[in-house]
Design a protein around this motif. Structure first.
Motif, PDB file in Angstrom:
ATOM      1  N   PHE A  89      19.577  45.735  -1.580  1.00  0.00           N
ATOM      2  CA  PHE A  89      19.488  47.168  -1.285  1.00  0.00           C
ATOM      3  C   PHE A  89      20.844  47.862  -1.431  1.00  0.00           C
ATOM      4  N   SER A  90      21.933  47.177  -1.079  1.00  0.00           N
ATOM      5  CA  SER A  90      23.267  47.764  -1.244  1.00  0.00           C
ATOM      6  C   SER A  90      23.566  48.030  -2.716  1.00  0.00           C
ATOM      7  N   ILE A 112      21.443  54.687   3.323  1.00  0.00           N
ATOM      8  CA  ILE A 112      20.852  53.438   2.820  1.00  0.00           C
ATOM      9  C   ILE A 112      21.943  52.407   2.548  1.00  0.00           C
ATOM     10  N   SER A 116      22.376  48.816   4.502  1.00  0.00           N
ATOM     11  CA  SER A 116      22.247  47.590   3.715  1.00  0.00           C
ATOM     12  C   SER A 116      23.504  46.730   3.810  1.00  0.00           C
TER      13      SER A 116
END
Length: 458
Positions: A89-90, A112, A116
Motif C-alpha cells: 500500500f505504501s 494512506i 501504510s
C-alpha cells in the motif's frame, strides 16, 4: 529463551526493509509540503494538512503491535506479514501522490501513505527486540539507524538528481513537476523491493510457549482492555522517555512540514508564488508566475537535497555507534542528551546563516539528533519492558511520537512561531528550542538498565 548473537550481516538483512520505509518517510517529509504548495496551499495551512500523518500513527501503531504479538505462521512468522502488507500500500500511495489533481487528493494520499508506512514500521522495531539478546539491542537499533540514514540521504536527493538528469522542474499551474513524479516512482520501487528482501532473508523465533500463545490468541474482545491496561501499567522509564520524545518529535514534525516554505523563502529567496498576486490572463504576468514557480521548484530541490544531509550525518553517527557498541557499552542517556542539544543548535543557526551553503552545517548537527532519536530511546525502552508484549509496547510508545505531532499540526507550530514574529523561518527556531528541551529532559531517566545495559545481566 536464550537467543544467539547475530552477525552484522544477519542484523543488516533483518533491518534492510527500513531502507524502503525511510525512502517513503524521506519523500513524504521532504516533498509533501512542496506538493501541497504547488496545489495551492498557503504556508500557514501546511501543518494542519499534515495532521493525517500523526493521527494515523496514533491509531495504527498500537493496533498493529497488538495484532503482530498475536500472529504466528510457520512460514511467514510474526512480524513479516505486516511488513509486506504495508509495503504494497505504501508503494501504491508513493507512486500516485504526486499525480494528485487537487489538494484534498494529495492530503488523502498522505493519509494512506502514512498509515501504510506505520503498518510496516512498527513491527520492525519489535523484530529487533524479538531476534536479538539484550546485549545486542543497542547494536541492532543502531544498524537500523545506519540503514535509515542511507535511505534518507538517497531519497532526499532524488528530485535533484532526476532534475540533473534532464527531467523538467517546470510545470503548469497546479501541476507537480515531472522530476518529483519520477522520484516518487523510484521510491515506490525501492520501498517494495527492500521489504521483500527482509521478508525472504529473515526468519523469526516461534512463541516460547505455544500452548499459552494459542490461549491468549483465542481470547475475544480483549484489544481495548489490553491496550488500556498496558497504557495504565507502563513502566516509569517509558513515561520519562515519553517527555523526551514529545519535544524531539515536535521538532522534527516542524522540520518536515515547514522546512520547505521556511528555507525557500528565507535562505533561497524563492518562495512559492501566490496565484492571486498575478493576472494570469496577461502574458507578461503569466511568464512572471512561471518563472517564480520554476525558481521555487528548483529551490525546493535544493532544500530536499540539504535535508538529505541529516540522513547522511545520522548514517555516519550510526556507523560510529555500530563500531563502538559492537565491543563496548555506552551511556545511552548522555549520548541521547548531547545529540539532541547539537541538533537543536543546528536548527537555531538557520535564521542567521549568510548563504545556503551553511545549511550543510545545520543539517549535519540535526543528523546527530536524528540518528540518536531512531536508536537510543528504543534501546532504553527495550531493556525496561516485558518481551512477550514487545509489539504492543512499541506501538503504545509510538503514541509519544504522534501526540506531539498532532499538537504541532493543530496550531502549535504556527502559534509559537508567530510569537517570535511573522517570518516563516521562526518555525525552525521553535524546532531548535524544542529539541534542546528534549535533550535536557534526559535528566529524568534514572533506570540503570535502560541507561547502560550490563552484559553480565544477560
Amino acid at each position: 529463551m536464550n537467543k544467539r548473537k547475530l552477525s552484522f550481516w544477519e542484523i543488516w538483512n533483518m533491518s534492510f526493509g527500513f531502507l524502503g520505509i525511510q525512502f517513503g518517510f524521506a519523500l513524504q517529509g521532504g516533498f509533501m509540503s512542496r506538493i501541497f504548495q504547488t496545489l495551492g496551499a498557503s504556508k500557514d495551512d501546511i501543518p494542519f494538512l499534515w495532521i493525517a500523518a500523526p493521527l494515523t500513527g496514533l491509531l495504527v501503531q498500537p493496533i498493529i503491535g497488538y495484532l503482530s504479538d498475536r500472529t504466528w505462521s510457520p512460514r511467514w512468522g510474526r512480524r513479516r506479514p505486516y511488513f509486506l502488507i504495508g509495503a504494497v500500500f505504501s508503494s501504491l500511495a508513493l507512486f500516485f501522490a504526486p499525480h494528485s489533481p487537487a489538494l484534498w487528493v494529495a492530503v488523502g494520499f498522505l493519509w494512506i501513505l502514512d498509515a501504510s508506512i506505520n503498518i510496516s514500521m512498527e513491527p520492525f522495531r519489535a523484530l529487533v527486540a524479538d531476534k536479538l539478546p539484550k546485549s545486542q539491542r543497542s547494536y541492532g537499533f543502531v544498524v537500523q539507524t545506519l540503514i535509515i540514514g542511507i535511505g534518507t540521504w538517497v531519497a532526499s536527493n532524488l528530485p535533484w538528481l532526476v532534475s540533473k538528469l534532464g527531467v523538467s522542474d517546470a510545470a503548469e499551474l497546479g501541476v507537480v513537476p515531472m522530476s518529483v513524479k519520477v522520484a516518487f516512482a523510484i521510491g515506490a520501487f525501492v520501498f517494495l523491493t527492500s521489504i521483500l528482501y527482509t521478508v525472504f532473508t529473515t526468519s523469526e523465533y516461534p512463541p516460547e510457549d505455544m500452548e499459552e500463545f494459542e490461549k491468549e490468541k483465542a481470547k475475544k474482545n480483549q484489544f481495548i482492555p489490553d491496550i488500556l491496561n498496558n497504557i495504565g501499567s507502563m513502566p516509569a522509564t517509558m513515561k520519562k522517555l515519553g517527555v523526551v520524545q514529545f519535544f524531539s518529535w515536535f521538532a522534527f514534525f516542524t522540520l518536515w512540514s515547514m522546512a520547505n516554505p521556511a528555507l525557500t523563502e528565507h535562505v533561497f529567496n524563492a518562495p512559492a508564488p501566490i496565484e492571486t498576486n498575478y493576472n494570469l490572463e496577461i502574458p507578461d504576468q503569466l511568464n512572471a508566475y512561471n518563472t517564480a514557480n520554476t525558481a521555487f521548484q528548483k529551490a525546493s530541490n535544493l532544500v530536499g537535497s540539504y535535508m538529505g544531509i541529516y540522513g547522511l550525518s545520522s548514517m555516519v553517527f550510526a556507523l560510529l555507534l555500530v563500531l563502538y557498541t559492537s565491543r563496548r557499552r555506552i551511556n545511552r542517556k548522555y549520548v541521547h542528551m548531547v545529540s539532541l542539544i547539537l541538533g537543536g543548535l543546528g536548527f537555531l543557526i538557520m535564521k542567521y546563516i549568510p548563504s545556503h551553503e551553511y545549511l550543510a552545517l545545520s543539517f549535519i548537527l540535526i543528523g546527530f539528533a536524528w540518528g540518536s532519536i531512531l536508536s537510543m530511546p528504543y534501546a532504553m525502552l527495550s531493556s525496561s519492558v516485558n518481551p512477550k508484549k514487545m509489539g504492543v509496547i512499541m506501538g503504545i510508545f509510538n503514541m509519544f511520537i504522534v501526540i506531539p505531532q498532532i499538537v504541532a499540526a493543530i496550531g502549535g507550530v504556527v502559534f509559537i512561531s508567530n510569537l517570535l514574529g511573522e517570518e516563516t523561518i521562526n518555525a525552525m527556531t521553535v524546532a531548535g528550542i524544542s529539541l534542546i528541551l528534549g535533550g535536557l529532559a534526559n535528566f529524568l531517566i534514572t533506570n540503570k538498565k535502560a541507561i547502560t545495559y550490563e552484559i553480565e545481566n544477560e
